[in-house]
Design a protein around this motif. Structure first.
Motif, PDB file in Angstrom:
ATOM      1  N   THR A  74       0.841  -1.196   0.000  1.00 31.36           N
ATOM      2  CA  THR A  74       0.000   0.000   0.000  1.00 31.36           C
ATOM      3  C   THR A  74       0.877   1.247   0.000  1.00 31.36           C
ATOM      4  O   THR A  74       2.041   1.215   0.411  1.00 31.36           O
ATOM      5  CB  THR A  74      -0.935   0.050   1.222  1.00 31.36           C
ATOM      6  N   TYR A  75       0.278   2.343  -0.456  1.00 30.11           N
ATOM      7  CA  TYR A  75       0.990   3.623  -0.498  1.00 30.11           C
ATOM      8  C   TYR A  75      -0.030   4.751  -0.389  1.00 30.11           C
ATOM      9  O   TYR A  75      -1.139   4.659  -0.930  1.00 30.11           O
ATOM     10  CB  TYR A  75       1.766   3.769  -1.810  1.00 30.11           C
ATOM     11  N   GLY A  76       0.352   5.815   0.323  1.00 31.61           N
ATOM     12  CA  GLY A  76      -0.498   6.985   0.453  1.00 31.61           C
ATOM     13  C   GLY A  76       0.179   8.213  -0.114  1.00 31.61           C
ATOM     14  O   GLY A  76       1.377   8.431   0.095  1.00 31.61           O
ATOM     15  N   SER A  77      -0.578   9.015  -0.845  1.00 30.75           N
ATOM     16  CA  SER A  77      -0.044  10.208  -1.484  1.00 30.75           C
ATOM     17  C   SER A  77      -0.855  11.425  -1.040  1.00 30.75           C
ATOM     18  O   SER A  77      -2.083  11.359  -0.921  1.00 30.75           O
ATOM     19  CB  SER A  77      -0.104  10.054  -3.013  1.00 30.75           C
ATOM     20  N   TRP A  78      -0.168  12.552  -0.815  1.00 32.54           N
ATOM     21  CA  TRP A  78      -0.826  13.755  -0.289  1.00 32.54           C
ATOM     22  C   TRP A  78      -0.507  14.946  -1.166  1.00 32.54           C
ATOM     23  O   TRP A  78       0.649  15.122  -1.579  1.00 32.54           O
ATOM     24  CB  TRP A  78      -0.357  14.015   1.129  1.00 32.54           C
ATOM     25  N   ALA A  83      -5.829  19.998   0.122  1.00 33.52           N
ATOM     26  CA  ALA A  83      -5.772  18.982   1.185  1.00 33.52           C
ATOM     27  C   ALA A  83      -6.440  17.677   0.774  1.00 33.52           C
ATOM     28  O   ALA A  83      -7.307  17.140   1.465  1.00 33.52           O
ATOM     29  CB  ALA A  83      -6.394  19.529   2.469  1.00 33.52           C
ATOM     30  N   PHE A  84      -6.030  17.141  -0.367  1.00 34.55           N
ATOM     31  CA  PHE A  84      -6.540  15.851  -0.818  1.00 34.55           C
ATOM     32  C   PHE A  84      -5.468  14.784  -0.659  1.00 34.55           C
ATOM     33  O   PHE A  84      -4.264  15.058  -0.785  1.00 34.55           O
ATOM     34  CB  PHE A  84      -6.969  15.923  -2.288  1.00 34.55           C
ATOM     35  N   ILE A  85      -5.903  13.565  -0.380  1.00 34.90           N
ATOM     36  CA  ILE A  85      -4.990  12.435  -0.275  1.00 34.90           C
ATOM     37  C   ILE A  85      -5.448  11.327  -1.221  1.00 34.90           C
ATOM     38  O   ILE A  85      -6.637  11.188  -1.517  1.00 34.90           O
ATOM     39  CB  ILE A  85      -4.900  11.881   1.169  1.00 34.90           C
ATOM     40  N   GLY A  86      -4.488  10.553  -1.696  1.00 33.18           N
ATOM     41  CA  GLY A  86      -4.781   9.402  -2.537  1.00 33.18           C
ATOM     42  C   GLY A  86      -4.188   8.152  -1.921  1.00 33.18           C
ATOM     43  O   GLY A  86      -3.157   8.211  -1.245  1.00 33.18           O
ATOM     44  N   ASP A 186       2.533   2.887  -5.290  1.00 28.47           N
ATOM     45  CA  ASP A 186       2.752   4.326  -5.447  1.00 28.47           C
ATOM     46  C   ASP A 186       1.988   4.842  -6.671  1.00 28.47           C
ATOM     47  O   ASP A 186       1.280   5.860  -6.614  1.00 28.47           O
ATOM     48  CB  ASP A 186       4.251   4.581  -5.596  1.00 28.47           C
ATOM     49  N   CYS A 187       2.106   4.135  -7.791  1.00 30.72           N
ATOM     50  CA  CYS A 187       1.422   4.533  -9.019  1.00 30.72           C
ATOM     51  C   CYS A 187      -0.096   4.517  -8.835  1.00 30.72           C
ATOM     52  O   CYS A 187      -0.801   5.453  -9.264  1.00 30.72           O
ATOM     53  CB  CYS A 187       1.834   3.613 -10.159  1.00 30.72           C
ATOM     54  N   LEU A 188      -0.626   3.495  -8.189  1.00 33.73           N
ATOM     55  CA  LEU A 188      -2.067   3.415  -7.947  1.00 33.73           C
ATOM     56  C   LEU A 188      -2.547   4.592  -7.100  1.00 33.73           C
ATOM     57  O   LEU A 188      -3.607   5.178  -7.373  1.00 33.73           O
ATOM     58  CB  LEU A 188      -2.413   2.101  -7.259  1.00 33.73           C
ATOM     59  N   ALA A 189      -1.774   4.949  -6.066  1.00 27.82           N
ATOM     60  CA  ALA A 189      -2.156   6.064  -5.199  1.00 27.82           C
ATOM     61  C   ALA A 189      -2.206   7.378  -5.980  1.00 27.82           C
ATOM     62  O   ALA A 189      -3.135   8.183  -5.815  1.00 27.82           O
ATOM     63  CB  ALA A 189      -1.189   6.173  -4.026  1.00 27.82           C
TER      64      ALA A 189
END
Length: 222
Positions: A74-78, A83-86, A186-189
């Motif tokens: 899993t990966y989280g992107s900000w 203030a959105f996160i993916g 990372d790419c999916l996020a």
């Protein structure tokens, strides 16, 4: 890979689509004087294998889980403006093949929250899919540190949800990996974040955008 100064694609026919084979065949091979590439394989301090060519580090590689286990990445992107996160994540088996995946987009205030929400959603996906022996990999050391700090759980609802999922009747081996090994998640996020559609989307088949990364991982999986 090179025979008689041309590409030898015999071993790639089952892995590459026809258009990729055609594109590769149009690129002239870079031939050295001794007509041989030299590769050196050595384990890093984290236990991952690195690939070196001429002494230059290229990348650390993703590894498939042992037989009988399922691997979750899993990966989280900000993105600060707005203030959105993916979030993004995927499940793969011992053969390295895609099983399930997701991407998501929501509101959030930090990269740390993005990582936690992605891990929560990935664990929920794995549980709902019926898997009971999971290796879960994240590239956020902060996430692992906070999960081990019981005093902090009450102050973060998402963290409490992750802890609850980990307490279910299954085995989850939570591990840190270098970011280079987590490129597909990372790419999916980032796809989820860039899409801008709030909510979570699940995929039984990999989105076309991550197929090159899955192919790259498949070469290094074993």
């Amino acid at each position: 890979m090179v025979r008689n100064e041309t590409w030898c694609l015999d071993n790639l026919y089952t892995l590459l689509p026809a258009e990729a084979q055609e594109s590769l065949s149009k690129i002239a091979p870079q031939l050295t004087l001794n007509r041989a590439d030299k590769w050196i394989w050595s384990p890093s301090a984290t236990g991952c294998y690195t690939v070196r060519n001429g002494g230059t580090l290229l990348h650390e590689v993703w590894k498939a889980p042992p037989t009988g286990k399922i691997k979750l990445n899993t990966y989280g992107s900000w993105r600060e403006p707005g203030a959105f996160i993916g979030g993004g994540g995927l499940l793969r088996g011992a053969d390295g093949g895609w099983l399930h995946g997701f991407w998501s987009c929501g509101q959030g205030q930090s990269a740390f929250m993005a990582e936690l929400e992605a891990l929560r959603d990935g664990l929920q996906m794995a549980w709902n899919s019926g898997y009971k022996d999971i290796v879960a990999e994240v590239d956020s050391r902060e996430t692992l540190h906070v999960l081990r700090d019981a005093a902090s759980h009450a102050f973060c609802p998402v963290l409490s949800e992750v802890v609850k999922l980990l307490s279910y009747q299954w085995r989850v081996d939570l591990q840190w990996i270098p970011r280079e090994c987590n490129a597909t998640a990372d790419c999916l996020a980032k796809l989820g974040l860039d899409g801008g559609i709030l909510g979570i989307s699940y995929f039984e088949r990999p989105p076309v955008e991550v197929e090159p990364l899955l192919l790259r991982d498949s070469f290094s999986a074993f």
